[in-house]
Design an enzyme around this catalytic site. Structure first.
Site, PDB file in Angstrom:
ATOM      1  N   ASP A   1     -27.904  17.303 -24.678  1.00  0.00           N
ATOM      2  CA  ASP A   1     -29.206  17.965 -24.689  1.00  0.00           C
ATOM      3  C   ASP A   1     -29.068  19.475 -24.820  1.00  0.00           C
ATOM      4  O   ASP A   1     -29.913  20.132 -25.440  1.00  0.00           O
ATOM      5  CB  ASP A   1     -29.976  17.630 -23.407  1.00  0.00           C
ATOM      6  CG  ASP A   1     -30.714  16.308 -23.526  1.00  0.00           C
ATOM      7  OD1 ASP A   1     -30.346  15.504 -24.401  1.00  0.00           O
ATOM      8  OD2 ASP A   1     -31.654  16.077 -22.746  1.00  0.00           O
TER       9      ASP A   1
ATOM     10  N   CYS B   1     -23.749  11.840 -19.358  1.00  0.00           N
ATOM     11  CA  CYS B   1     -24.803  12.839 -19.542  1.00  0.00           C
ATOM     12  C   CYS B   1     -26.116  12.258 -20.045  1.00  0.00           C
ATOM     13  O   CYS B   1     -26.147  11.219 -20.706  1.00  0.00           O
ATOM     14  CB  CYS B   1     -24.325  13.926 -20.500  1.00  0.00           C
ATOM     15  SG  CYS B   1     -23.032  14.979 -19.798  1.00  0.00           S
ATOM     16  N   ASP B   2     -27.169  12.978 -19.689  1.00  0.00           N
ATOM     17  CA  ASP B   2     -28.481  12.884 -20.289  1.00  0.00           C
ATOM     18  C   ASP B   2     -28.985  11.464 -20.470  1.00  0.00           C
ATOM     19  O   ASP B   2     -29.081  10.713 -19.508  1.00  0.00           O
ATOM     20  CB  ASP B   2     -28.479  13.695 -21.592  1.00  0.00           C
ATOM     21  CG  ASP B   2     -28.144  15.160 -21.301  1.00  0.00           C
ATOM     22  OD1 ASP B   2     -27.231  15.699 -21.923  1.00  0.00           O
ATOM     23  OD2 ASP B   2     -28.810  15.739 -20.437  1.00  0.00           O
ATOM     24  N   LYS B   3     -29.273  11.032 -21.693  1.00  0.00           N
ATOM     25  CA  LYS B   3     -29.936   9.751 -21.888  1.00  0.00           C
ATOM     26  C   LYS B   3     -28.970   8.574 -21.895  1.00  0.00           C
ATOM     27  O   LYS B   3     -29.405   7.422 -21.917  1.00  0.00           O
ATOM     28  CB  LYS B   3     -30.723   9.768 -23.211  1.00  0.00           C
ATOM     29  CG  LYS B   3     -31.594  10.997 -23.395  1.00  0.00           C
ATOM     30  CD  LYS B   3     -32.509  11.231 -22.211  1.00  0.00           C
ATOM     31  CE  LYS B   3     -33.010  12.657 -22.157  1.00  0.00           C
ATOM     32  NZ  LYS B   3     -32.013  13.646 -21.783  1.00  0.00           N
TER      33      LYS B   3
ATOM     34  N   CYS C   1     -23.163  19.115 -16.607  1.00  0.00           N
ATOM     35  CA  CYS C   1     -23.446  20.497 -16.172  1.00  0.00           C
ATOM     36  C   CYS C   1     -23.731  20.580 -14.673  1.00  0.00           C
ATOM     37  O   CYS C   1     -24.420  19.738 -14.105  1.00  0.00           O
ATOM     38  CB  CYS C   1     -24.602  21.065 -16.971  1.00  0.00           C
ATOM     39  SG  CYS C   1     -24.222  21.221 -18.737  1.00  0.00           S
TER      40      CYS C   1
ATOM     41  N   GLU D   1     -37.239  18.651 -25.118  1.00  0.00           N
ATOM     42  CA  GLU D   1     -37.165  19.442 -23.890  1.00  0.00           C
ATOM     43  C   GLU D   1     -37.517  20.902 -24.178  1.00  0.00           C
ATOM     44  O   GLU D   1     -37.180  21.442 -25.223  1.00  0.00           O
ATOM     45  CB  GLU D   1     -35.766  19.372 -23.282  1.00  0.00           C
ATOM     46  CG  GLU D   1     -35.477  18.053 -22.618  1.00  0.00           C
ATOM     47  CD  GLU D   1     -34.159  18.047 -21.859  1.00  0.00           C
ATOM     48  OE1 GLU D   1     -33.943  17.104 -21.090  1.00  0.00           O
ATOM     49  OE2 GLU D   1     -33.357  18.977 -22.048  1.00  0.00           O
TER      50      GLU D   1
ATOM     51  N   SER E   1     -36.009  20.207 -19.423  1.00  0.00           N
ATOM     52  CA  SER E   1     -34.639  19.990 -18.964  1.00  0.00           C
ATOM     53  C   SER E   1     -34.611  20.008 -17.447  1.00  0.00           C
ATOM     54  O   SER E   1     -35.445  20.646 -16.795  1.00  0.00           O
ATOM     55  CB  SER E   1     -33.741  21.100 -19.511  1.00  0.00           C
ATOM     56  OG  SER E   1     -32.521  21.143 -18.818  1.00  0.00           O
TER      57      SER E   1
END
Length: 605
Positions: free
Chosen positions: A131, A172-174, A244, A495, A521
């Site tokens: 992202d 991460c993320d999705k 992150c 985002e 985000s």
């Protein structure tokens, strides 16, 4: 029982006990006792199938499966291995996402654990979108939509190859919610192990992370920071592999894998670079085999208790607003009811106990040192805020699993009596601007911004906001609106970290709110209200806003209203015309036709 005895006859001593089957192999492995199809581990083993109906029998048993066995032998497997449980290992490694760069080593540890426990690992790959790298350009339209591809990949690989179980390795993320959605869809035994969070960076003795870099851009654009200072920040904010370092979307979802019961303790917080992450991965591999033999499936775990527990943990941590999308989608795949109104009900009774970046000064490594998600959950459980009867992949109830958990730093995980706020970190707002709801990370909003009334300034792209900010057109007291960014209008709910971070970096987060039918985000802070539904593309009220219209935000009151009389809104609605989708071909053109609103988790049906 007879089948496993016959399989073991060539290479093992097998005998029956009134309540157990014991198989002792002659090669250097130890023994496992199976009691009523559940196992008590006495050591590592290699064991034949037979106690539960296993899917891999569909490609390994019988004369007609000789071609299948031949292909499996082409992989280097022998007859002994063909008698073992088959575990699909979904490795989302790539060389694009920092949180996935090290997943080869994590996956290898998972596979070692599977072999040690008497299973056969079958590794396969999957896509992933970063992202951060996709932010503020066309790539962000593909991020949320990629969640559906990830779920589809899990379904396709598991169904097509008759796996008995799954070990899911996202980071991460999705990818994290996508893998859980796919596992719930196929509903075979599955367990999650992430790559772990990144350590925070260090800038002259101050801990920093990616959100500091985004905010530094706004400071640089408005002359509050030099370009040289910005470069120093970007050089140290992300020191290495891992998701992150703050409580952004990836780490929020990895923490919630523990709350949902789909991961072993520590999954959400053990840093990516710690040896404990490899030990955790190896133990997850072992447990994947046990789950396959026990027959404990994701839908046995993710029930209404698990979803409510996850929302409570989410609220107490102040997780990313994206979790509202992902928990809704996970609940959908599990067949569990969910509505945004539940967010407010659970938030109202759940204290906010952690304040991690971007809302606070602590990072994921601090949460891990303080006892991790398990210690936080123990605090909530003891206060009657969680359902301890919920099932987990450990094979224990949540009550039993949390028995030994404890908080080791009350500055990071506060007590109930010393909570940051008496209510949780997320809020769902409703009103004539968001009849179906909207979401804000209340724990990251400054007190003076919890209630606001101001004139709208309307944009239809992030770049327009950046240009207006640089030109000094965004002034204290206004409400920035970015529309046509929803699941269909974006498409994919891009985002909005770049404009929110730029606003914060310009020192306006204490005086400017932002509203969008897109999303934010996990690194976003401030009065940033997303997921406005119905979205502009569907003719929702956000499509009818004009520059200068008064908007009233009341986060404690859970309302979001456009202060325009109903007669005028009706005229605007009658004059509104639908827009053509941005994409006429390809994946996103199909996505727009199938995706539902943000209030339902932007699920695809």
């Amino acid at each position: 029982m007879q089948r496993i005895l016959s399989r073991a006859a060539d290479s093992a001593l097998a005998f029956q006990h009134p309540k157990a089957l014991v198989i002792i192999y002659p090669f250097p492995l130890t023994t496992r006792v199976f009691v009523k199809a559940r196992c008590l581990t006495l050591g590592t083993i290699s064991l034949g199938k037979g106690l539960v109906a296993l899917h891999s029998d569909d490609i390994t048993k019988g004369i007609t499966r000789a071609p299948h066995r031949s292909l499996l032998k082409a992989l280097g497997l022998g007859d002994r291995e063909l008698a073992l449980p088959f575990i699909g290992v979904a490795n989302s490694f790539n060389e694009v996402i920092p949180g996935h760069l090290h997943l080869r080593s994590v996956t290898e540890a998972v596979k070692q654990g599977i072999w040690a426990a008497g299973g056969v690992p079958f590794e396969f790959g999957g896509i992933g979108v970063c992202d951060g790298l996709a932010m503020n350009h066309e790539g962000m339209r593909f991020s949320l939509a990629s969640r559906e591809i990830v779920a589809d990949e899990i379904e396709v690989m598991a169904r097509a190859h008759a796996f008995d179980g799954l070990a899911l390795v996202p980071s991460c993320d999705k990818v994290v919610p996508g893998m859980m959605m796919g596992a719930l869809r196929v509903n075979i035994p599955a367990i999650v192990v992430s790559g772990g969070p990144m350590l925070a960076g260090d800038l002259d003795g101050t801990k920093v992370d990616l959100h500091n870099v985004f905010e530094a851009v706004g400071a640089t654009l408005t002359g509050k920071m030099s370009e040289e200072e910005l470069i120093r920040m970007e050089d140290c904010a992300c020191p290495g592999c891992g998701s992150c370092a703050g409580l952004f979307t990836a780490n929020s979802m990895n923490c919630l894998t523990e709350a949902l019961g789909l991961a072993l303790p520590g999954n959400g917080t053990i840093p990516a670079v710690h040896a404990a992450r490899i030990r955790h991965a190896r133990e997850t591999g072992r447990r994947a085999v046990e789950l396959a033999l026990e027959g404990l499936k994701p839908r046995d775990i993710v029930d209404s208790r698990a979803v409510i527990n996850a929302l409570a943990v989410d609220s107490s941590m102040g997780c990313s607003t994206n979790t509202a999308l992902h928990i809704a989608a996970i609940a959908h795949e599990a067949g569990v009811g969910f509505s945004l109104a539940e967010v407010n009900e659970i938030t109202a009774r759940t204290p906010h106990l952690c304040s991690l970046s971007p809302a606070g000064v602590h990072h994921m490594e601090d949460l891990h040192r303080a006892g991790g998600v398990q210690a936080l959950m123990k605090t909530l459980l003891d206060a009657g805020k969680l359902d301890g009867s919920a099932t987990t992949v450990s094979g224990k109830t949540l009550d039993d699993q949390l028995a030994g958990a404890r908080v080791t730093d009350t500055a990071v995980i506060r007590s109930i009596d010393d909570a940051y706020h008496p209510t949780g970190g997320l809020a769902a707002l409703f009103g004539n601007l968001a009849p179906n709801g909207s979401v804000v990370k209340e724990s990251a909003v400054l007190p003076e911004m919890l209630k606001l009334r101001g004139p709208a300034i309307v944009f239809e792209s992030e770049q327009e906001v950046e240009d207006a900010l640089e030109a000094g057109k965004i002034t204290p007291g206004c409400v920035v609106v970015i529309r046509y960014q929803g699941p269909k209008g974006g498409p994919g709910m891009p985002e909005m970290l770049t404009p929110t971070a730029a606003i914060a970096g310009a020192g306006l987060d204490h005086a400017v709110a932002l509203i969008t039918d897109g999303r934010f985000s996990g690194a976003t802070r401030g009065a940033s209200i997303g997921h406005v539904s119905p979205e502009a593309f569907d003719g929702g009220p956000i499509a009818l806003i004009h520059d200068g219209d008064e908007i009233e935000i009341d986060i404690p009151g859970r309302t979001l209203d456009l202060l325009v009389d109903e007669e005028e809104l009706a005229k605007r609605a009658a004059a509104w015309k639908p827009r053509e989708p941005r994409y006429q071909t390809g994946f996103l053109s199909r996505y727009v036709k199938l995706v539902h609103g943000a209030e339902r988790g932007a699920v695809v049906e």
